[in-house]
Design a protein around this motif. Structure first.
Motif, PDB file in Angstrom:
ATOM      1  N   THR A   1       0.849  -1.182   0.000  1.00 53.95           N
ATOM      2  CA  THR A   1       0.000   0.000   0.000  1.00 53.95           C
ATOM      3  C   THR A   1       0.884   1.230   0.000  1.00 53.95           C
ATOM      4  O   THR A   1       2.027   1.193   0.456  1.00 53.95           O
ATOM      5  CB  THR A   1      -0.936   0.035   1.218  1.00 53.95           C
ATOM      6  OG1 THR A   1      -0.138  -0.003   2.406  1.00 53.95           O
ATOM      7  CG2 THR A   1      -1.890  -1.136   1.211  1.00 53.95           C
TER       8      THR A   1
ATOM      9  N   GLY B   1      -3.698   4.477  -1.912  1.00 51.69           N
ATOM     10  CA  GLY B   1      -3.991   3.381  -2.828  1.00 51.69           C
ATOM     11  C   GLY B   1      -3.217   2.116  -2.540  1.00 51.69           C
ATOM     12  O   GLY B   1      -2.386   2.059  -1.636  1.00 51.69           O
ATOM     13  N   GLU B   2      -3.531   1.102  -3.345  1.00 48.64           N
ATOM     14  CA  GLU B   2      -2.882  -0.201  -3.222  1.00 48.64           C
ATOM     15  C   GLU B   2      -2.179  -0.532  -4.532  1.00 48.64           C
ATOM     16  O   GLU B   2      -2.664  -0.197  -5.615  1.00 48.64           O
ATOM     17  CB  GLU B   2      -3.924  -1.267  -2.900  1.00 48.64           C
ATOM     18  CG  GLU B   2      -4.609  -1.037  -1.571  1.00 48.64           C
ATOM     19  CD  GLU B   2      -5.676  -2.077  -1.282  1.00 48.64           C
ATOM     20  OE1 GLU B   2      -5.997  -2.899  -2.160  1.00 48.64           O
ATOM     21  OE2 GLU B   2      -6.206  -2.053  -0.166  1.00 48.64           O
ATOM     22  N   PHE B   3      -1.050  -1.222  -4.411  1.00 53.18           N
ATOM     23  CA  PHE B   3      -0.253  -1.609  -5.574  1.00 53.18           C
ATOM     24  C   PHE B   3      -0.333  -3.118  -5.774  1.00 53.18           C
ATOM     25  O   PHE B   3      -0.299  -3.882  -4.801  1.00 53.18           O
ATOM     26  CB  PHE B   3       1.217  -1.213  -5.376  1.00 53.18           C
ATOM     27  CG  PHE B   3       1.431   0.276  -5.387  1.00 53.18           C
ATOM     28  CD1 PHE B   3       1.777   0.922  -6.561  1.00 53.18           C
ATOM     29  CD2 PHE B   3       1.286   1.020  -4.227  1.00 53.18           C
ATOM     30  CE1 PHE B   3       1.976   2.288  -6.575  1.00 53.18           C
ATOM     31  CE2 PHE B   3       1.484   2.384  -4.233  1.00 53.18           C
ATOM     32  CZ  PHE B   3       1.834   3.021  -5.409  1.00 53.18           C
TER      33      PHE B   3
ATOM     34  N   LYS C   1      -1.380   0.665  -9.696  1.00 55.39           N
ATOM     35  CA  LYS C   1      -1.868   1.327  -8.487  1.00 55.39           C
ATOM     36  C   LYS C   1      -3.359   1.538  -8.644  1.00 55.39           C
ATOM     37  O   LYS C   1      -3.818   2.118  -9.635  1.00 55.39           O
ATOM     38  CB  LYS C   1      -1.195   2.671  -8.242  1.00 55.39           C
ATOM     39  CG  LYS C   1      -1.734   3.332  -6.964  1.00 55.39           C
ATOM     40  CD  LYS C   1      -1.005   4.591  -6.606  1.00 55.39           C
ATOM     41  CE  LYS C   1      -1.554   5.142  -5.283  1.00 55.39           C
ATOM     42  NZ  LYS C   1      -0.883   6.366  -4.877  1.00 55.39           N
TER      43      LYS C   1
ATOM     44  N   GLU D   1      -1.356  12.935  -9.057  1.00 55.72           N
ATOM     45  CA  GLU D   1      -0.255  11.980  -9.172  1.00 55.72           C
ATOM     46  C   GLU D   1       0.201  11.825 -10.619  1.00 55.72           C
ATOM     47  O   GLU D   1       1.399  11.781 -10.898  1.00 55.72           O
ATOM     48  CB  GLU D   1      -0.676  10.616  -8.611  1.00 55.72           C
ATOM     49  CG  GLU D   1      -0.829  10.616  -7.107  1.00 55.72           C
ATOM     50  CD  GLU D   1      -1.283   9.280  -6.562  1.00 55.72           C
ATOM     51  OE1 GLU D   1      -1.165   8.258  -7.254  1.00 55.72           O
ATOM     52  OE2 GLU D   1      -1.773   9.262  -5.421  1.00 55.72           O
TER      53      GLU D   1
ATOM     54  N   TYR E   1      -7.197   3.927 -11.684  1.00 57.45           N
ATOM     55  CA  TYR E   1      -5.984   3.102 -11.614  1.00 57.45           C
ATOM     56  C   TYR E   1      -4.976   3.627 -12.623  1.00 57.45           C
ATOM     57  O   TYR E   1      -5.323   4.346 -13.563  1.00 57.45           O
ATOM     58  CB  TYR E   1      -6.303   1.631 -11.910  1.00 57.45           C
ATOM     59  CG  TYR E   1      -6.724   1.404 -13.344  1.00 57.45           C
ATOM     60  CD1 TYR E   1      -5.785   1.104 -14.319  1.00 57.45           C
ATOM     61  CD2 TYR E   1      -8.061   1.516 -13.726  1.00 57.45           C
ATOM     62  CE1 TYR E   1      -6.170   0.930 -15.641  1.00 57.45           C
ATOM     63  CE2 TYR E   1      -8.448   1.334 -15.040  1.00 57.45           C
ATOM     64  CZ  TYR E   1      -7.489   1.046 -15.992  1.00 57.45           C
ATOM     65  OH  TYR E   1      -7.864   0.878 -17.294  1.00 57.45           O
TER      66      TYR E   1
END
Length: 113
Positions: free
Chosen positions: A15, A19-21, A40, A56, A82
């Motif tokens: 994480t 967000g999460e990868f 991501k 980002e 994403y």
């Protein structure tokens, strides 16, 4: 989560900020010469998530560095944002796969600054 859009997730990578990868298989439509990419999934939905994702992605677009991954793709599915990028199997400065040399750390920090 098993995947998003046409990305098939292999396993979670961790994480990060908002967000999460995930490690994912590269969709055939992407014109890159690798089988695996990092994806991501930006946390949240709606306007706040859209602003975070946009911020980002703008940062990615303005910075060129050998210490920053290459951005490949970005999108939205069902209100979830994403983006995919180059996967670096040796880890990050925070969690390297093997201890980096002092010189490499200083070079990366100087470049990031």
């Amino acid at each position: 989560m098993e995947g998003i859009a046409d990305y098939e997730f292999v396993r979670p990578l961790g994480t990060g900020n908002h967000g999460e990868f995930y490690l994912a298989r590269r969709p055939r439509r992407l014109p890159v010469e690798t089988d695996l990419v990092a994806v991501k999934v930006v946390g949240g939905t709606g306007k706040d998530a859209f602003r975070r994702a946009t911020r980002e992605l703008k940062a990615f677009a303005t910075v060129r560095s050998p210490y920053l991954v290459t951005l490949y793709d970005a999108g939205q599915q069902g209100g979830i944002f994403y983006y995919s990028m180059e996967y670096l199997p040796e880890g990050s400065l925070r969690l390297p796969a093997r201890p980096p040399s002092r010189e490499r750390i200083l070079r990366a920090v100087a470049c990031a600054a």
